[in-house]
Write an enzyme that holds these catalytic residues in place. Sequence first.
Site, short mmCIF file in Angstrom:
data_model
loop_
_atom_site.label_atom_id
_atom_site.label_comp_id
_atom_site.label_asym_id
_atom_site.label_seq_id
_atom_site.Cartn_x
_atom_site.Cartn_y
_atom_site.Cartn_z
N SER A 121 21.75 -25.79 2.82
CA SER A 121 20.78 -26.88 2.78
C SER A 121 20.64 -27.36 1.35
CB SER A 121 19.42 -26.40 3.30
OG SER A 121 18.41 -27.35 3.05
N TYR A 141 12.02 -20.35 4.09
CA TYR A 141 13.22 -21.09 4.47
C TYR A 141 14.12 -21.35 3.28
CZ TYR A 141 16.11 -24.98 6.13
OH TYR A 141 17.17 -25.79 6.45
#
Length: 678
Positions: free
Chosen positions: A555, A568
Amino acid sequence: MTNPTAAELIARSNRLGSDPRNTNYAGGNTSAKGTDLDPATGEQVELVWVKGSGGDLGTLGTNGLAVLRLDRLKGLVDTYPGVEREDEIVAAFDYCLHGRGGAAPSIDTAMHGLVDAAHVDHLHPDAGIAIATAVDGEELTRTIFGDTVVWVPWRRPGFQLGLDIAEIKEANPQAIGCILGGHGITAWGDTSDECEARSLEIIDTAARYIAEHGKDAPFGAPLEGFAALEDDARRAKAIALAPVIRGLASYDRPMVGHFTDDPVVLDFLASAEHPRLAALGTSCPDHFLRTKVKPMVLDLPADAPVEDAIARLHELHEAYRADYQAYYDAHATADSPAIRGADPAIVLVPGVGMFSFGPNKQTARVAGEFYINAINVMRGAESLSTYTPISDAEKFNIEYWALEEAKLQRMPKPKSHATRVAFVTGAASGIGKAIATRLAAEGACVVIADLDLEKAQAAAAELGTTDVAIGVAANVADPEAVAAAMGEAVLAFGGVDLIVNNAGLSLSKPLLETTEKDWDLQHDVMAKGSFLVSQAAARVMIAQGMGGDVVYIASKNSVFAGPNNIAYSATKADQAHQVRLLAVELGEHGIKVNGINPDGVVRGSGIFAGGWGANRAKTYGIEEEELGKFYAQRTILKREVLPEHVANATAMITGPDMSHTTGLHVPVDAGVAAAFLR
């Protein structure tokens, strides 16, 4: 509109081809003669409809038929230059075609056109080939059928064989068909129903005679230590050996694998005569063109340790390659095509089963099915007589036939990911599903791994048959579940070449609201899960010795510090560094490891639909339905990132044009300056 004669032929062909007792997949051909309008003259002309080259009787449709002018086809008899030059006449089939479209005429077209019967079937039933490959096949044919079925000595398929059968039919008006030595059967009739009935009569009569007169143990006594292992032990050994065997079978060029532990195979390998019979090879051209002239057989007992089996397989592979090279050298001429590879297509492991290989899963599976046909043929021949296939010289003449080479050259260029087996986690929806879809479109076999088995199987079914994709259950945080899923992939396709670590979840919370349970869950699924999947895949890839790709869907958050997502983003940073670490460690095995850093993918994302989207929207003070637009507007390109964009990057980084790139992170974020890699 389909001509009634052609429609009748297709129906008959589908019935015959749907029963494996009658013929193998894509084996044999059928025909019908009749009339149709010639649009150029407005007159009725005599035609022959015949299954075209490469078609399958069970699934035959109108486009699979070649349609030829019968007068022109028969006229070739007068220009036929003789058996030494019969290949030249095959090219003339194209000048006999009627109309537009349809399939290319097969090598057996002459048999169908020249035999004086309205309907002709040429089939490869196991029972018929058993008689055809018995050392005393001609005598057996007389004993079984009297004068209603005539023996035809072996001749390579072609124009001369068509002339031979036409002459035999004319000389034997009482006959309903013939046994073709070393090959199969041919039957004929005045009507489609009569022809089909005669084909089935020959097949059923041969099978019944073998059942009634054959000896009880045609493969000899049980071979001590070679009986089938128990189910769990057999499966475990197959999983352990499959990547090694696939690597050996892919020495010259990459292959996809198929495994079966069909009782027919296990029984054959448990019997004393299997080494002798396997060494004789197959006989029917359709068989050995797919299985090669003979298999590679592990000569160790079923319970031999895996390490011993692996060492012996390497020795046997070296010997097999030398033997195949000697076979090629013994029969090749200056005009022969170059050797196409010396690796086995069939590998037999006593107590375990059969591994078969091809340039795609369907070809690999069909090769295995053909070898089961060959075992059935050997059983029938040995139960009545002695199995005696055609000579290696004749096999070579077909395997390296100029016409066979031309057929291979006509095949389309392989797609970028052909022969590759991809294992994608979290692939039942969102980014993972888009990646699996793209890789399948590029020719890969795909394993869709997901926590939800039903969704995984449904997503796989959308991509096609199990020759293209399978769905497996995979809790990536559970090492036993990961090992089981990887084992299913190995048994389905022979091994694994490409892993995509995509499975994930997202918990959007600030530091003070993030619990230890939240932290552990986030890291178990993505950091630990990626580690476990990469580790299991690396074991397979190293055993194969074929290199590979590991891709992490990380990401932009792996390098960008956004608000309220400590768990996360931290685990994404963990994944990003795994890329670097594994690129260094696995490079010596030819395994590339790369990452992809998307921006938030809202549309089609299971993560965003599961609550992450609502939380992120709340963080930014916007409505959830506006989140995609919000993300787009903060990028340099002002574009929203979709699952397909991540799939495009995955296909690119694992494709042939990026063969020298490892340790790279590819941004797929439409340009987020704060996430630029430094």
